[in-house]
Design a protein around this motif. Structure first.
Motif, PDB file in Angstrom:
ATOM      1  N   ALA A 197       0.840  -1.206   0.000  1.00 40.45           N
ATOM      2  CA  ALA A 197       0.000   0.000   0.000  1.00 40.45           C
ATOM      3  C   ALA A 197       0.874   1.255   0.000  1.00 40.45           C
ATOM      4  O   ALA A 197       0.632   2.194  -0.771  1.00 40.45           O
ATOM      5  N   THR A 204       2.630   1.731  -3.374  1.00 43.73           N
ATOM      6  CA  THR A 204       1.666   2.159  -4.396  1.00 43.73           C
ATOM      7  C   THR A 204       1.300   3.635  -4.229  1.00 43.73           C
ATOM      8  O   THR A 204       1.263   4.384  -5.213  1.00 43.73           O
ATOM      9  N   VAL A 205       1.066   4.051  -3.000  1.00 45.01           N
ATOM     10  CA  VAL A 205       0.700   5.450  -2.749  1.00 45.01           C
ATOM     11  C   VAL A 205       1.857   6.384  -3.109  1.00 45.01           C
ATOM     12  O   VAL A 205       1.653   7.420  -3.748  1.00 45.01           O
ATOM     13  N   ARG A 235       4.308   5.814  -5.259  1.00 43.97           N
ATOM     14  CA  ARG A 235       4.419   5.834  -6.728  1.00 43.97           C
ATOM     15  C   ARG A 235       3.346   6.728  -7.335  1.00 43.97           C
ATOM     16  O   ARG A 235       3.599   7.496  -8.267  1.00 43.97           O
ATOM     17  N   GLY A 236       2.142   6.620  -6.794  1.00 44.79           N
ATOM     18  CA  GLY A 236       1.036   7.441  -7.281  1.00 44.79           C
ATOM     19  C   GLY A 236       1.297   8.918  -7.087  1.00 44.79           C
ATOM     20  O   GLY A 236       1.031   9.733  -7.981  1.00 44.79           O
ATOM     21  N   ARG A 237       1.838   9.281  -5.933  1.00 48.80           N
ATOM     22  CA  ARG A 237       2.143  10.698  -5.658  1.00 48.80           C
ATOM     23  C   ARG A 237       3.214  11.213  -6.616  1.00 48.80           C
ATOM     24  O   ARG A 237       3.110  12.311  -7.154  1.00 48.80           O
ATOM     25  N   LEU A 244       4.061  10.013  -9.614  1.00 46.34           N
ATOM     26  CA  LEU A 244       3.559  10.078 -10.996  1.00 46.34           C
ATOM     27  C   LEU A 244       2.536  11.193 -11.172  1.00 46.34           C
ATOM     28  O   LEU A 244       2.493  11.839 -12.222  1.00 46.34           O
ATOM     29  N   SER A 245       1.718  11.419 -10.150  1.00 46.95           N
ATOM     30  CA  SER A 245       0.679  12.450 -10.241  1.00 46.95           C
ATOM     31  C   SER A 245       1.282  13.829 -10.480  1.00 46.95           C
ATOM     32  O   SER A 245       0.683  14.679 -11.140  1.00 46.95           O
ATOM     33  N   LYS A 246       2.488  14.050  -9.921  1.00 51.61           N
ATOM     34  CA  LYS A 246       3.138  15.354 -10.090  1.00 51.61           C
ATOM     35  C   LYS A 246       3.595  15.566 -11.534  1.00 51.61           C
ATOM     36  O   LYS A 246       3.876  16.672 -11.940  1.00 51.61           O
ATOM     37  N   GLN A 247       3.691  14.466 -12.290  1.00 47.97           N
ATOM     38  CA  GLN A 247       4.191  14.570 -13.666  1.00 47.97           C
ATOM     39  C   GLN A 247       3.073  14.571 -14.712  1.00 47.97           C
ATOM     40  O   GLN A 247       3.333  14.803 -15.888  1.00 47.97           O
ATOM     41  N   VAL A 248       1.856  14.247 -14.292  1.00 48.98           N
ATOM     42  CA  VAL A 248       0.735  14.153 -15.240  1.00 48.98           C
ATOM     43  C   VAL A 248      -0.229  15.316 -15.014  1.00 48.98           C
ATOM     44  O   VAL A 248      -0.593  15.600 -13.881  1.00 48.98           O
ATOM     45  N   PRO A 249      -0.626  16.003 -16.086  1.00 49.17           N
ATOM     46  CA  PRO A 249      -1.562  17.132 -15.937  1.00 49.17           C
ATOM     47  C   PRO A 249      -2.882  16.698 -15.289  1.00 49.17           C
ATOM     48  O   PRO A 249      -3.315  15.564 -15.504  1.00 49.17           O
ATOM     49  N   PRO A 250      -3.499  17.580 -14.507  1.00 47.48           N
ATOM     50  CA  PRO A 250      -4.726  17.221 -13.775  1.00 47.48           C
ATOM     51  C   PRO A 250      -5.849  16.708 -14.674  1.00 47.48           C
ATOM     52  O   PRO A 250      -6.613  15.828 -14.264  1.00 47.48           O
ATOM     53  N   ARG A 267      -5.961  13.065 -14.989  1.00 49.55           N
ATOM     54  CA  ARG A 267      -6.241  12.274 -13.791  1.00 49.55           C
ATOM     55  C   ARG A 267      -7.751  12.269 -13.611  1.00 49.55           C
ATOM     56  O   ARG A 267      -8.316  13.173 -13.026  1.00 49.55           O
ATOM     57  N   ALA A 298       4.198  19.649 -15.872  1.00 51.84           N
ATOM     58  CA  ALA A 298       3.286  19.121 -14.860  1.00 51.84           C
ATOM     59  C   ALA A 298       2.673  20.239 -14.040  1.00 51.84           C
ATOM     60  O   ALA A 298       3.234  21.317 -13.915  1.00 51.84           O
ATOM     61  N   THR A 303      -2.687  15.550  -5.860  1.00 51.32           N
ATOM     62  CA  THR A 303      -1.380  15.069  -6.332  1.00 51.32           C
ATOM     63  C   THR A 303      -1.121  13.647  -5.838  1.00 51.32           C
ATOM     64  O   THR A 303      -0.040  13.321  -5.376  1.00 51.32           O
ATOM     65  N   THR A 323      -3.001   9.275  -6.028  1.00 48.75           N
ATOM     66  CA  THR A 323      -4.020   8.402  -6.623  1.00 48.75           C
ATOM     67  C   THR A 323      -5.239   8.298  -5.700  1.00 48.75           C
ATOM     68  O   THR A 323      -6.151   7.525  -5.967  1.00 48.75           O
TER      69      THR A 323
END
Lengths: 54, 253
Positions: free
Chosen positions: A32, A35-36, A38-40, A42-48, A51, B11, B17, B19
């Motif tokens: 867990a 995964t969290v 990694r998600g954080r 990657l989220s900083k690199q992908v436009p909102p 998501r 970004a 920010t 999942t």
């Protein structure tokens, strides 16, 4: 005599019980967390707008 | 709004920010409560078994882990089938997320089974039908994940992985029925459609284990799906950028 045997059996099985529960709970916790994190990252690199759950 | 450049991708720091979402946060809190209840009933309130003693407590994490590993495999098979049929990336990512979580729960099943086998059978491992077929299931899942992560075009690796994903279903049938089809050291199912072999607090503890670990499974699949989604978005973005750069250089038209 039988009580002594029962106590010996009880102390003999608890380490296995503890190890099994530690594997499952520890494994779930580590997965867990990984995964969290990694998600954080990657989220900083992908436009909102990409998501969908945002 | 603050922005930062990471690699070739522009970004944004605005918006969530992670999942996580409100739904997964609520699910996570409910899951933690359920896990607490599982510890309470599984390790403290439920009685020791007359013949197995306290080692029966391993059942409360072993059996739900096994069932959820099957659920993950079915999810992967369904996702794979829909991907092969409709070329749906969404379902392909569901299959991928399901396979990784299924591999985790299959590993739990194998390890806790070995730890239960030692005090019960006197050995950690025997090559009987149930244990061997479960080990093969683990290998199949690892094979799926390895193929899915190959350094190849998305369509190619997704298609190859999906074919492996479909093979999970017959393997689960073999794992499930192995204790009926062959003579094995492993016991027959504790729970079946005809009823349960345990009662009272032991049955309730097992039920609690199913609920808690099912919630963990759902939470994990959702987050893993979102991570996979982000990975694919980044890969597609990187590919688009590379093509644009090559076009600008006049290498491709």
């Amino acid at each position: 005599m039988s009580t002594t045997v029962d106590i010996a059996q009880a102390t003999g099985t608890w380490p296995f019980v503890a190890a099994a529960w530690a594997v499952v709970f520890g494994g779930m916790g580590v997965y867990a967390l990984v995964t969290v994190v990694r998600g954080r990252r990657l989220s900083k690199q992908v436009p909102p707008e990409k998501r969908r759950w945002s | 709004m603050t922005t930062e450049t990471v690699g070739s991708v522009e970004a944004s720091a605005s918006g969530p920010t992670s999942t996580g979402s409100r739904t997964t946060m609520v699910l996570g809190i409910v899951t933690l409560i359920a896990l607490g209840v599982l510890v309470l009933f599984g390790l403290i309130l439920s009685p020791a078994d007359e013949s197995q003693g306290d080692s029966v407590r391993i059942m409360y994490v072993h059996v739900p882990s096994a069932i959820l590993s099957y659920a993950g495999c079915f999810l992967t098979a369904i996702g794979s089938a829909v991907f092969l049929w409709r070329k749906s990336q969404w379902w392909e990512l569901v299959a991928y997320a399901g396979a990784e979580v299924a591999a985790l729960f299959t590993a739990f099943t194998l390890i806790t089974g070995m730890l239960w086998g030692r005090p019960t059978w006197g050995v950690y491992w025997v090559w009987d039908a149930r244990l061997t077929s479960e080990a093969l299931l683990m290998l199949l899942l690892l094979g799926y994940l390895a193929v899915r992560r190959l350094a190849a075009d998305y369509e190619v690796r997704a298609k190859r992985a999906a074919i492996i994903g479909l093979l999970l279903v017959p393997n689960i049938v073999i794992v499930r029925q192995s204790v009926q089809w062959w003579r094995t050291l492993h016991q027959t199912p504790t729970l079946s459609l005809s009823g349960a072999e345990i009662q009272g607090l032991m049955l309730f503890s097992l039920f609690t284990g199913f609920v808690a670990i099912t919630l963990v499974f759902i939470w994990m699949v959702i987050h893993r799906f979102r991570v996979a989604w982000l990975e694919e978005q980044l890969e597609a973005e990187g590919l688009d950028t590379a093509i644009a750069e090559r076009r600008a250089e006049g290498v491709i038209s």
